[in-house]
Scaffold this motif. Structure first.
Motif, PDB file in Angstrom:
ATOM      1  N   ASP A 143       0.826  -1.206   0.000  1.00 19.96           N
ATOM      2  CA  ASP A 143       0.000   0.000   0.000  1.00 19.96           C
ATOM      3  C   ASP A 143       0.862   1.258   0.000  1.00 19.96           C
ATOM      4  OD1 ASP A 143      -2.255  -1.565   0.056  1.00 19.96           O
ATOM      5  OD2 ASP A 143      -2.592  -1.374   2.212  1.00 19.96           O
ATOM      6  N   HIS A 144       1.955   1.231   0.749  1.00 25.39           N
ATOM      7  CA  HIS A 144       2.850   2.392   0.767  1.00 25.39           C
ATOM      8  C   HIS A 144       3.485   2.604  -0.599  1.00 25.39           C
ATOM      9  CE1 HIS A 144       6.592   4.679   1.551  1.00 25.39           C
ATOM     10  NE2 HIS A 144       5.845   5.305   2.433  1.00 25.39           N
ATOM     11  N   THR A 147       0.957   3.921  -3.054  1.00 23.51           N
ATOM     12  CA  THR A 147       0.582   5.293  -2.722  1.00 23.51           C
ATOM     13  C   THR A 147       1.618   6.286  -3.204  1.00 23.51           C
ATOM     14  OG1 THR A 147      -0.697   4.628  -0.775  1.00 23.51           O
ATOM     15  CG2 THR A 147       0.099   6.895  -0.833  1.00 23.51           C
ATOM     16  N   VAL A 173      -0.664  11.471   3.329  1.00 18.05           N
ATOM     17  CA  VAL A 173      -1.155  10.137   2.943  1.00 18.05           C
ATOM     18  C   VAL A 173      -0.032   9.105   3.036  1.00 18.05           C
ATOM     19  CG1 VAL A 173      -2.188   8.765   1.099  1.00 18.05           C
ATOM     20  CG2 VAL A 173      -2.945  11.115   1.470  1.00 18.05           C
ATOM     21  N   SER A 174       1.139   9.437   2.468  1.00 23.17           N
ATOM     22  CA  SER A 174       2.252   8.478   2.505  1.00 23.17           C
ATOM     23  C   SER A 174       2.729   8.271   3.939  1.00 23.17           C
ATOM     24  CB  SER A 174       3.404   8.949   1.624  1.00 23.17           C
ATOM     25  OG  SER A 174       3.927  10.182   2.091  1.00 23.17           O
TER      26      SER A 174
END
Length: 453
Positions: A143-144, A147, A173-174
């Motif tokens: 996910d990271h 993103t 977000v990150s």
């Protein structure tokens, strides 16, 4: 039109949304221009801007000393013979968990399952158990990575005057994704730092440092210019995260494309059977265990992977550089000097699909780089061998992808395990990639699979 300019050895300008006017070099000039020294044609800043690293990893210590790249270039590559059993074990485990052991046919999502298998194998070497088999950790790492790449691509589309407005959104977000991933990794990192410090200070300490990337990162921190700052648990954890970011998606992207390419060919050509037999022979001759010699024997697999990478570059324009010499640079067949701060890129897709370089270039030929009549004499151009007509791992020289040897190891064992253990249903048509600006993204495809035994 771009292909015509390239064939005529004429650079041309492409207006790009994310980086403005970009000079695109023809193939004939790659060696001369990309061989210029770094104080003339820069690579670090343009790579950082492409990934927007100062928003994703705002800690200046991480960029001041790029220790994780030393680990990839040196320790990881040098230790490949040692890590083969770990990679093989985690790929086998990953397939069993993601594809299962049922002999009945079932559907699986290629991208999701491939990414988990590759992430597990990579982290078997990066940090070992238990994290490498923790599916929550692996998904959070994924996910990271997703993103920051998607976020950076979007941010680069805004005028730079708006970066102070939207950059903090990417940081937020990150940073949230980073925190989720490090909830799993931080305790492991903290424990390793304590163990390492004790091992260094107590000669009788029975603990021995493991051979993994986390330990190599810690060792690099000890020898850095500012070890006290670099050995902070969060910074070490961020470097482990960064190593995952730059390796996980690209390797999984190649693995998925290989599956889509090989299983959309005509079954009557027998490509899968030939590859499966090569894998079976190599493993049998190594007494059922993957070894450096066994992996090296996967020459047709190597060719099939290289061909898939040729067919599926990461984008239409790749490998950006920036003119950093105050006086600019001059290139052949260009009347004016290319000024300072100008982006330069390569037409990778056009080169890879040039029929004058590759006959019938739009056809997937898994043995293009290893014709069967040359097989016994080992006349195979390996995927890690770079030239100006194969740009999947960069251009030859200092800035070629330092992790390509490890990536090819993962991919070879991935392919061998998949072919030996599973039957896969053929696709009626090869699914097309998803284009977003210059980048190509993997389509969300489902395939039918079953365990062979």
């Amino acid at each position: 039109m771009p292909v015509l300019y390239c064939k005529a050895n004429i650079p041309f300008i492409v207006p790009t949304l994310e980086s403005g006017p970009t000079v695109v070099l023809p193939q004939q000039q790659i060696k001369a221009v990309y061989g210029l020294p770094e104080d003339v044609l820069g690579v670090h800043r343009v790579q950082d801007e492409t990934m927007q690293l100062h928003w994703v990893f705002p800690d200046a210590h991480l960029l001041a000393e790029r220790l994780q790249f030393n680990v990839i270039r040196n320790q990881l590559t040098q230790n490949i013979p040692k890590i083969i059993p770990r990679v093989a074990a985690e790929i086998d485990f990953g397939f069993s968990r993601s594809w299962g052991n049922d002999t009945g046919w079932k559907e699986v999502r290629v991208w999701t399952s491939t990414l988990r298998i590759v992430a597990g194998a990579a982290n078997g070497v990066f940090c070992g158990p238990p994290l490498c088999r923790d599916i929550v950790f692996l998904d959070r790492m994924k996910d990271h990575a997703m993103t920051i790449f998607a976020g950076a691509l979007v941010l680069n589309c805004f005028p730079k005057s708006l970066f102070p407005v939207f950059g903090p959104v990417l940081s937020l977000v990150s940073g949230f994704m980073e925190k989720r991933a490090m909830e799993k990794s931080m305790p492991v990192v903290e424990k390793r730092l304590v163990q390492t410090a004790r091992w260094k200070s107590e000669p009788a300490c029975e603990w021995a440092p493991p051979d993994d990337a986390l330990q190599w990162i810690i060792d690099e921190c000890y020898t850095s210019k500012n070890p006290d700052a670099q050995l902070h648990p969060k910074r070490v954890s961020q470097r482990l995260l960064f190593v995952n970011d730059v390796s996980m998606l690209t390797t999984a992207y190649t693995a998925q494309n290989f599956i889509l390419d090989i299983f959309s060919t005509d079954p009557s050509l027998g490509y899968v059977d030939i590859l499966r037999q090569e894998c079976k022979n190599a493993l049998s001759e190594s007494n059922g265990k993957w070894s450096p010699e066994a992996v090296k024997k996967l020459r047709l697999v190597d060719s099939a992977i290289r061909e898939s990478m040729r067919m599926n570059p990461f984008g239409t324009l790749t490998l950006p550089r920036e003119v950093v010499h105050p006086g600019g640079i001059r290139v052949d067949n260009w009347d004016v000097c290319i000024p300072n701060h100008t982006r330069i890129a390569l037409p990778t897709e056009a080169i890879h699909y040039d029929n004058s370089i590759y006959s019938d270039a739009h056809r997937y030929d898994p043995f293009r780089f290893a014709h069967l009549e040359d097989y016994e004499s080992s006349q195979v151009k390996s995927t890690v061998t770079l030239d100006d007509s194969f740009l999947a791992f960069g251009v030859p020289g200092r800035w070629a992808c330092p992790g390509r040897f490890f990536a090819l190891l993962e991919l070879k064992i991935f392919v061998a395990n998949m072919l030996l253990d599973y039957e896969i249903g053929y696709l009626k048509k090869r699914p097309s990639p998803i284009y977003l600006l210059w980048a190509r993204y993997p389509p969300d495809v489902r395939i039918w699979i079953r365990r062979r035994y």
